[in-house]
Design an enzyme around this catalytic site. Structure first.
Site, short mmCIF file in Angstrom:
data_model
loop_
_atom_site.label_atom_id
_atom_site.label_comp_id
_atom_site.label_asym_id
_atom_site.label_seq_id
_atom_site.Cartn_x
_atom_site.Cartn_y
_atom_site.Cartn_z
N HIS A 132 0.81 -1.19 -0.05
CA HIS A 132 0.09 -0.26 0.07
C HIS A 132 0.87 1.18 -0.11
O HIS A 132 2.06 1.22 0.11
CB HIS A 132 -0.89 0.02 1.28
CG HIS A 132 -2.24 -0.82 1.15
ND1 HIS A 132 -2.15 -2.23 1.44
CD2 HIS A 132 -3.47 -0.62 0.67
CE1 HIS A 132 -3.04 -2.81 1.32
NE2 HIS A 132 -3.92 -1.89 0.83
N LYS A 136 -0.22 4.49 4.82
CA LYS A 136 -1.34 3.40 5.53
C LYS A 136 -0.69 3.48 6.87
O LYS A 136 0.69 3.19 6.94
CB LYS A 136 -1.25 2.25 4.58
CG LYS A 136 -2.22 1.24 5.16
CD LYS A 136 -2.54 0.20 4.22
CE LYS A 136 -3.57 -0.46 4.70
NZ LYS A 136 -5.03 -0.16 5.23
#
Length: 243
Positions: A132, A136
């Site tokens: 990600h 995140k």
């Protein structure tokens, strides 16, 4: 037109959902609430709430939805056992759909992972790799855990008791029957997930790549439209898919 209220409206997903609603034929944006806002007015004004806020704000969203008798779609990640217990309690009086990932493709992937794990057996090692964007804050991702739970369900085991995370140094041989997780962070990646099932001499790879947050926003709106008018119960994206 179904009126949608967004909790976490100023976040990345909140903004993406609002953009989808601007051009939607069956749903419209009623308004949004964010950090420090009381979502009570929003729950009263909308037909369905969509929550992409934070675990700390989830209790307020559920309370507002229950008080107004409105359905709520929960896409907030990083939630724990206490949050799931609160969702279960709310689902006794209102329809609640909670998913770690709102993508229809990811939820179909979870179904395939469960089927594969059930049929291949414990001789096949299972590893879940996710990547990600650099912002995140939780790891493994909620989607990786969703896929891990699917694999564990296929094998009839408890994920918490069979997961391996954060290997570093001399860790020893891989535990038989374990489900491994690896988390990568960097750049602007919306979400890549790969499930590797490996045996002696062969390997199966099942994966999904999110090229834009729009897929999660569209999935959340589709879930909200599906949830509207349903009886009180806890639902998942597999219900939307008819799985």
């Amino acid at each position: 037109m179904i009126g949608i209220g967004i909790v976490g409206a100023k976040g990345r997903m909140g903004r993406a959902i609002a953009a989808v609603l601007k051009e939607h034929e069956r749903a419209r944006l009623v308004g949004g609430a964010d950090r420090g806002d009381d979502p009570t007015w929003l729950a009263e004004a909308c037909d369905v709430l969509i929550d992409f806020s934070s675990p700390a704000a989830l209790a307020g969203t559920l309370a507002a939805a229950e008080a107004a008798g409105k359905p709520v779609v929960i896409g907030t990640t990083g939630i724990g056992d206490e949050h799931h217990a609160a969702i279960d309690r709310a689902a006794r009086s209102i329809p609640v759909l909670q998913a770690a990932n709102m993508s229809l493709g990811v939820n179909l992937l979870a179904h395939l992972v469960r089927e594969a794990a059930a049929r291949l057996g414990p001789d096949w090692d299972i590893e879940i790799v996710e990547m990600h964007h650099r912002h995140k804050v939780d790891a493994p991702s909620g989607t990786a855990l969703l896929l891990g739970e699917a694999a564990a369900a296929g094998r009839g085991i408890d994920l918490a008791a069979h997961s391996e995370r954060g290997r570093d140094g001399i860790t020893g041989a891989r535990q038989s029957g374990a489900i491994g997780f690896a988390s990568l962070r960097g750049g602007s990646v919306a979400g890549d997930h790969q499930v590797v099932l490996a045996a002696e001499g062969e390997r199966i790879e099942l994966g999904h790549r999110a090229e834009s947050r729009d897929i999660f926003a569209r999935g959340a709106v589709q879930a909200a439209l599906w949830l509207h008018g349903r009886p009180a119960r806890r639902y998942a994206m597999t219900d939307v898919l008819g799985l």
